[in-house]
Design a protein around this motif. Structure first.
Motif, PDB file in Angstrom:
ATOM      1  N   GLU A  41       0.806  -1.227   0.000  1.00  0.00           N
ATOM      2  CA  GLU A  41       0.000   0.000   0.000  1.00  0.00           C
ATOM      3  C   GLU A  41       0.835   1.271   0.000  1.00  0.00           C
ATOM      4  N   GLN A  44       1.783   2.894  -3.547  1.00  0.00           N
ATOM      5  CA  GLN A  44       0.826   3.732  -4.278  1.00  0.00           C
ATOM      6  C   GLN A  44       0.823   5.156  -3.732  1.00  0.00           C
ATOM      7  N   SER A  45       0.820   5.280  -2.415  1.00  0.00           N
ATOM      8  CA  SER A  45       0.837   6.611  -1.792  1.00  0.00           C
ATOM      9  C   SER A  45       2.136   7.332  -2.118  1.00  0.00           C
ATOM     10  N   ALA A  47       4.072   6.938  -4.737  1.00  0.00           N
ATOM     11  CA  ALA A  47       4.057   7.357  -6.144  1.00  0.00           C
ATOM     12  C   ALA A  47       3.193   8.604  -6.332  1.00  0.00           C
ATOM     13  N   LYS A  48       2.064   8.687  -5.627  1.00  0.00           N
ATOM     14  CA  LYS A  48       1.194   9.868  -5.725  1.00  0.00           C
ATOM     15  C   LYS A  48       1.909  11.115  -5.206  1.00  0.00           C
TER      16      LYS A  48
END
Length: 72
Positions: A41, A44-45, A47-48
């Protein structure tokens, strides 16, 4: 140098070597945990956030707490 002094020096050197090895093993475990988190998880954070920073204009100020502020 006497034989006793030499063995004492070797003992200190061995303790320091073992301490260094423990430090490396601790860092190795931490990096493995980070890699696992980035594959989960957190990835993803992360990369954002990177995309937001790269897409921003001007200066970007990032702050946070280091290890000294880590509890647990």
């Amino acid at each position: 140098m006497s034989k006793i002094a030499s063995s004492q020096i070797e003992s200190v050197a061995e303790r320091r070597r073992l301490a260094a090895l423990r430090s490396v093993e601790t860092e190795k475990a931490g990096l493995a945990d980070l890699a696992n988190a980035l594959n989960g998880e957190l990835g993803q954070s992360f990369a954002k956030v990177v995309a937001l920073i790269l897409g921003s204009r001007g200066r970007c100020i990032i702050s946070g707490m280091g290890k000294s502020g880590h509890v647990g």
